[in-house]
Design a protein around this motif. Sequence first.
Motif, short mmCIF file in Angstrom:
data_model
loop_
_atom_site.label_atom_id
_atom_site.label_comp_id
_atom_site.label_asym_id
_atom_site.label_seq_id
_atom_site.Cartn_x
_atom_site.Cartn_y
_atom_site.Cartn_z
N ASN A 197 0.82 -1.21 0.00
CA ASN A 197 0.00 0.00 0.00
C ASN A 197 0.86 1.27 0.00
N ILE A 198 2.02 1.20 0.64
CA ILE A 198 2.95 2.33 0.54
C ILE A 198 3.35 2.54 -0.91
N LYS A 199 3.73 1.46 -1.57
CA LYS A 199 4.14 1.57 -2.97
C LYS A 199 2.98 2.04 -3.85
N LEU A 200 1.78 1.58 -3.54
CA LEU A 200 0.60 1.97 -4.31
C LEU A 200 0.33 3.47 -4.20
N VAL A 201 0.35 3.98 -2.97
CA VAL A 201 0.08 5.41 -2.76
C VAL A 201 1.19 6.26 -3.35
N VAL A 202 2.42 5.82 -3.22
CA VAL A 202 3.56 6.54 -3.80
C VAL A 202 3.40 6.65 -5.31
N LYS A 203 3.02 5.54 -5.95
CA LYS A 203 2.89 5.52 -7.41
C LYS A 203 1.74 6.38 -7.90
N ARG A 204 0.58 6.24 -7.28
CA ARG A 204 -0.58 6.97 -7.81
C ARG A 204 -0.56 8.46 -7.49
N ASN A 205 0.34 8.87 -6.60
CA ASN A 205 0.48 10.29 -6.30
C ASN A 205 1.80 10.87 -6.82
N ASN A 206 2.52 10.07 -7.61
CA ASN A 206 3.75 10.53 -8.27
C ASN A 206 4.76 11.13 -7.28
N LEU A 207 4.96 10.43 -6.16
CA LEU A 207 5.91 10.91 -5.16
C LEU A 207 7.32 10.45 -5.53
N ASN A 208 8.27 11.35 -5.38
CA ASN A 208 9.67 11.05 -5.69
C ASN A 208 10.51 10.78 -4.46
N ALA A 209 10.13 11.37 -3.31
CA ALA A 209 10.93 11.21 -2.10
C ALA A 209 10.02 11.14 -0.87
N PRO A 210 9.20 10.08 -0.78
CA PRO A 210 8.29 9.96 0.37
C PRO A 210 9.01 9.50 1.63
N VAL A 211 8.41 9.77 2.77
CA VAL A 211 8.86 9.22 4.05
C VAL A 211 7.64 8.66 4.77
N TYR A 212 7.88 7.65 5.63
CA TYR A 212 6.79 7.06 6.40
C TYR A 212 7.05 7.27 7.88
N VAL A 213 5.99 7.64 8.61
CA VAL A 213 6.08 7.86 10.05
C VAL A 213 5.26 6.78 10.75
N GLY A 214 5.93 5.96 11.57
CA GLY A 214 5.25 4.89 12.28
C GLY A 214 5.96 4.55 13.57
N ASP A 215 5.46 3.53 14.27
CA ASP A 215 5.99 3.27 15.61
C ASP A 215 6.38 1.82 15.88
N THR A 216 6.23 0.94 14.92
CA THR A 216 6.50 -0.48 15.19
C THR A 216 7.55 -1.04 14.26
N ASP A 217 8.06 -2.22 14.61
CA ASP A 217 9.02 -2.88 13.74
C ASP A 217 8.36 -3.32 12.45
N GLY A 218 7.07 -3.60 12.51
CA GLY A 218 6.34 -3.91 11.29
C GLY A 218 6.35 -2.74 10.32
N ASP A 219 6.23 -1.53 10.85
CA ASP A 219 6.33 -0.33 10.01
C ASP A 219 7.72 -0.24 9.40
N ARG A 220 8.73 -0.50 10.20
CA ARG A 220 10.11 -0.46 9.71
C ARG A 220 10.33 -1.46 8.59
N LEU A 221 9.83 -2.67 8.76
CA LEU A 221 9.99 -3.71 7.74
C LEU A 221 9.25 -3.33 6.46
N ALA A 222 8.06 -2.75 6.60
CA ALA A 222 7.29 -2.32 5.43
C ALA A 222 8.04 -1.23 4.67
N CYS A 223 8.66 -0.33 5.40
CA CYS A 223 9.43 0.74 4.77
C CYS A 223 10.64 0.19 4.04
N GLU A 224 11.31 -0.77 4.65
CA GLU A 224 12.46 -1.38 3.99
C GLU A 224 12.03 -2.05 2.68
N GLU A 225 10.92 -2.77 2.72
CA GLU A 225 10.43 -3.45 1.52
C GLU A 225 10.03 -2.46 0.44
N ALA A 226 9.40 -1.35 0.87
CA ALA A 226 8.95 -0.35 -0.09
C ALA A 226 10.04 0.64 -0.47
#
Length: 227
Positions: A166-195
């Motif tokens: 979903n991170i990749k989906l939102v980034v693509k459909r909004n034409n983001l070039n340098a997004p950042v994600y703000v979260g609080d869990t290791d699951g968020d960290r892993l999702a960011c690494e994958e995306a």
Amino acid sequence: MSCLSYYNDNPKNGVVSMIKTDGILLDIDGTMWDSTPLVSKAYKRAFRDQGIDEGRVSPDTLKGLFGRPMDEIFDKLLPDIPEEIRRAAQKEAIALEDDILGSDPCDIFFPGVLNTLKTLSLKKRLFIISNCQKGYIELVMEKGGFTDLITDHECFGNNGLSKAENIKLVVKRNNLNAPVYVGDTDGDRLACEEAKVPFIFASYGFGTPEHFDEKITSFPELASVIE
């Protein structure tokens, strides 16, 4: 898409690195608010109705599970309960949760969320991405009074996709070039690494991720790390 590649666990001399971004992607639970006391009430009521011991769930229990898709949360809470009863409890709990969160007058947002979002929205586009059920993000935005500040949002309940997808989906459909994600869990960290998106750790939240690109100790601090 370009992104930061460093992990700044311990900024030297307390100096915070300014992060360049054209889109701030936000988590909800543990990042913008703490809904666990109210959600726990909903779960307990659903458990009672399904003949399940309500002692299986508490605010602290939920803090250790939030950030996962709803199916996984209930699988962790009720591993020994038959699938049919488990899903019935899940369905009822979600309905009760939405009702309680929408009607309860308590302010469960962390301090400074609305004002910080207003400040950030003047220079950056804001997004919400969560593993929550369908309709939860809309409820949060309405309750917080910031629906008009959020450019786009997505969740597991809408499409069954993981947070990384979903991170990749939102980034693509909004034409983001340098997004950042703000979260609080290791699951968020892993999702960011994958995306392949930099991760800003909200250290006041529910988790203790192994790595992060930047850390904030309160939500208003987010405005000070975004260039």
